[in-house]
Design a protein around this motif. Sequence first.
Motif, PDB file in Angstrom:
ATOM      1  N   GLY A  59      -9.936 -11.340   2.022  1.00  0.00           N
ATOM      2  CA  GLY A  59     -10.294 -10.319   2.987  1.00  0.00           C
ATOM      3  C   GLY A  59     -11.800 -10.142   3.106  1.00  0.00           C
ATOM      4  O   GLY A  59     -12.588 -10.968   2.624  1.00  0.00           O
ATOM      5  N   LYS A  60     -12.199  -9.047   3.732  1.00  0.00           N
ATOM      6  CA  LYS A  60     -13.609  -8.787   4.001  1.00  0.00           C
ATOM      7  C   LYS A  60     -14.026  -7.451   3.397  1.00  0.00           C
ATOM      8  O   LYS A  60     -13.888  -6.393   4.033  1.00  0.00           O
ATOM      9  N   PRO A  61     -14.529  -7.471   2.164  1.00  0.00           N
ATOM     10  CA  PRO A  61     -14.978  -6.216   1.552  1.00  0.00           C
ATOM     11  C   PRO A  61     -16.210  -5.656   2.250  1.00  0.00           C
ATOM     12  O   PRO A  61     -17.055  -6.415   2.742  1.00  0.00           O
ATOM     13  N   VAL A  62     -16.301  -4.343   2.311  1.00  0.00           N
ATOM     14  CA  VAL A  62     -17.495  -3.679   2.834  1.00  0.00           C
ATOM     15  C   VAL A  62     -18.571  -3.773   1.748  1.00  0.00           C
ATOM     16  O   VAL A  62     -18.443  -3.183   0.681  1.00  0.00           O
ATOM     17  N   ILE A 171     -13.009   4.179   4.874  1.00  0.00           N
ATOM     18  CA  ILE A 171     -12.134   4.022   3.710  1.00  0.00           C
ATOM     19  C   ILE A 171     -11.456   2.660   3.800  1.00  0.00           C
ATOM     20  O   ILE A 171     -10.860   2.323   4.829  1.00  0.00           O
ATOM     21  N   GLN A 172     -11.558   1.883   2.710  1.00  0.00           N
ATOM     22  CA  GLN A 172     -10.966   0.544   2.695  1.00  0.00           C
ATOM     23  C   GLN A 172      -9.965   0.423   1.546  1.00  0.00           C
ATOM     24  O   GLN A 172     -10.331   0.554   0.384  1.00  0.00           O
ATOM     25  N   PRO A 173      -8.698   0.156   1.865  1.00  0.00           N
ATOM     26  CA  PRO A 173      -7.716  -0.087   0.805  1.00  0.00           C
ATOM     27  C   PRO A 173      -7.899  -1.459   0.184  1.00  0.00           C
ATOM     28  O   PRO A 173      -8.321  -2.415   0.853  1.00  0.00           O
ATOM     29  N   VAL A 174      -7.580  -1.552  -1.109  1.00  0.00           N
ATOM     30  CA  VAL A 174      -7.725  -2.807  -1.865  1.00  0.00           C
ATOM     31  C   VAL A 174      -6.447  -3.031  -2.667  1.00  0.00           C
ATOM     32  O   VAL A 174      -5.947  -2.109  -3.316  1.00  0.00           O
ATOM     33  N   ALA A 175      -5.930  -4.243  -2.630  1.00  0.00           N
ATOM     34  CA  ALA A 175      -4.732  -4.600  -3.385  1.00  0.00           C
ATOM     35  C   ALA A 175      -5.101  -5.535  -4.529  1.00  0.00           C
ATOM     36  O   ALA A 175      -5.761  -6.562  -4.316  1.00  0.00           O
ATOM     37  N   LEU A 176      -4.685  -5.177  -5.744  1.00  0.00           N
ATOM     38  CA  LEU A 176      -4.922  -6.011  -6.917  1.00  0.00           C
ATOM     39  C   LEU A 176      -3.596  -6.605  -7.388  1.00  0.00           C
ATOM     40  O   LEU A 176      -2.621  -5.882  -7.595  1.00  0.00           O
ATOM     41  N   ARG A 177      -3.582  -7.925  -7.550  1.00  0.00           N
ATOM     42  CA  ARG A 177      -2.378  -8.625  -8.006  1.00  0.00           C
ATOM     43  C   ARG A 177      -2.744  -9.495  -9.206  1.00  0.00           C
ATOM     44  O   ARG A 177      -3.649 -10.323  -9.115  1.00  0.00           O
ATOM     45  N   TYR A 178      -2.021  -9.323 -10.292  1.00  0.00           N
ATOM     46  CA  TYR A 178      -2.296 -10.053 -11.525  1.00  0.00           C
ATOM     47  C   TYR A 178      -1.343 -11.238 -11.681  1.00  0.00           C
ATOM     48  O   TYR A 178      -0.144 -11.119 -11.404  1.00  0.00           O
ATOM     49  N   GLU A 212      -5.966 -11.549  -8.033  1.00  0.00           N
ATOM     50  CA  GLU A 212      -6.279 -11.584  -6.600  1.00  0.00           C
ATOM     51  C   GLU A 212      -6.703 -10.189  -6.179  1.00  0.00           C
ATOM     52  O   GLU A 212      -5.979  -9.216  -6.401  1.00  0.00           O
ATOM     53  N   CYS A 213      -7.874 -10.114  -5.593  1.00  0.00           N
ATOM     54  CA  CYS A 213      -8.435  -8.845  -5.139  1.00  0.00           C
ATOM     55  C   CYS A 213      -8.539  -8.930  -3.620  1.00  0.00           C
ATOM     56  O   CYS A 213      -9.459  -9.549  -3.081  1.00  0.00           O
ATOM     57  N   GLU A 214      -7.575  -8.309  -2.931  1.00  0.00           N
ATOM     58  CA  GLU A 214      -7.500  -8.434  -1.479  1.00  0.00           C
ATOM     59  C   GLU A 214      -8.001  -7.158  -0.801  1.00  0.00           C
ATOM     60  O   GLU A 214      -7.453  -6.070  -1.005  1.00  0.00           O
ATOM     61  N   GLN A 239      -0.578   0.024   3.337  1.00  0.00           N
ATOM     62  CA  GLN A 239      -1.256  -1.279   3.314  1.00  0.00           C
ATOM     63  C   GLN A 239      -1.225  -1.902   1.923  1.00  0.00           C
ATOM     64  O   GLN A 239      -0.910  -3.087   1.757  1.00  0.00           O
ATOM     65  N   VAL A 240      -1.561  -1.089   0.906  1.00  0.00           N
ATOM     66  CA  VAL A 240      -1.606  -1.615  -0.462  1.00  0.00           C
ATOM     67  C   VAL A 240      -0.199  -1.983  -0.931  1.00  0.00           C
ATOM     68  O   VAL A 240       0.004  -3.032  -1.557  1.00  0.00           O
ATOM     69  N   HIS A 241       0.766  -1.146  -0.637  1.00  0.00           N
ATOM     70  CA  HIS A 241       2.153  -1.417  -1.033  1.00  0.00           C
ATOM     71  C   HIS A 241       2.633  -2.740  -0.444  1.00  0.00           C
ATOM     72  O   HIS A 241       3.248  -3.564  -1.150  1.00  0.00           O
ATOM     73  N   ALA A 242       2.338  -2.949   0.828  1.00  0.00           N
ATOM     74  CA  ALA A 242       2.777  -4.200   1.469  1.00  0.00           C
ATOM     75  C   ALA A 242       2.116  -5.411   0.814  1.00  0.00           C
ATOM     76  O   ALA A 242       2.754  -6.451   0.606  1.00  0.00           O
ATOM     77  N   ALA A 243       0.832  -5.272   0.464  1.00  0.00           N
ATOM     78  CA  ALA A 243       0.106  -6.403  -0.103  1.00  0.00           C
ATOM     79  C   ALA A 243       0.476  -6.663  -1.565  1.00  0.00           C
ATOM     80  O   ALA A 243       0.371  -7.793  -2.037  1.00  0.00           O
ATOM     81  N   VAL A 244       0.915  -5.624  -2.283  1.00  0.00           N
ATOM     82  CA  VAL A 244       1.243  -5.780  -3.687  1.00  0.00           C
ATOM     83  C   VAL A 244       2.729  -6.106  -3.903  1.00  0.00           C
ATOM     84  O   VAL A 244       3.071  -7.017  -4.661  1.00  0.00           O
ATOM     85  N   VAL A 245       3.582  -5.358  -3.245  1.00  0.00           N
ATOM     86  CA  VAL A 245       5.022  -5.463  -3.508  1.00  0.00           C
ATOM     87  C   VAL A 245       5.693  -6.549  -2.662  1.00  0.00           C
ATOM     88  O   VAL A 245       6.544  -7.284  -3.153  1.00  0.00           O
TER      89      VAL A 245
END
Length: 248
Positions: A59-62, A171-178, A212-214, A239-245
């Motif tokens: 993605g594109k972090p601010v 405000i930017q949501p971020v999804a972390l996946r291990y 993964e840091c999206e 947004q985070v739920h969709a990207a993580v789960v």
Amino acid sequence: MSVLRFVWRAAGLLLWLIGGLLSTLLLFPVIGFSRRLWMIQNWSKGLLAICGVKVVVQGKPVLNGSVLWVSNHCSWLDIFVLDKVRATCFVAKSEIRKWPVIGWLVSGAGTVYIDRTHRHAIKGVSEQMNQRFVRSEAVGLFPEGTTSAGNEVKPFHASLFEAAIRVKVDIQPVALRYYQHGERSARFAFIGDQSLMANIWILLCSRGAMVECEFLDVLPAEHCVEVGRAVVATETWQQVHAAVVEKT
């Protein structure tokens, strides 16, 4: 081999932590603000490398100006994963302040602590967040209020979103996946009654750790002001739920 790996990594981590403590005590008071941010970012990169954790940014972090990053929360590593992308001031539970060494380090880096047992804690934290936004900093928030195994995202508490909305910050949501060896894993999650040292032991003995840091779609300040904090909390959670789960 895992014990030998732990010994080498633990020795490197100890030296790196000591270096970080000396930097916060001796250098931070005398160097400029931008230099401190540079040191925090690069120190976090070094810590993750020593721990054997690979970070993949999507993605594109601010990367410039004020922003509130809101993320799911799995581990104490989350702070350093985000710091690797951009030095970030975090809002964290007050218990972290008491962690040996790591607590001292994140305190020296300007972490804002919240004690949820105090009735007026939110107001004080919001004021400190505003001070960071005035300096065009990134502020990191884990609005679940606790950690999870990484296969779920608990509902987001909306109260601390107000600080960003009031001063019109994006405000930017971020999804972390291990992951471990390319497979989604809860091995490195810091949850339940596990001690910090037990979690560090598991991490330093392991191979193939990856995060993964999206960075997801930014919610513009104007939209956040219009819909209010409850809706913003829901939209970022979705947004985070969709990207993580939902993402395997």
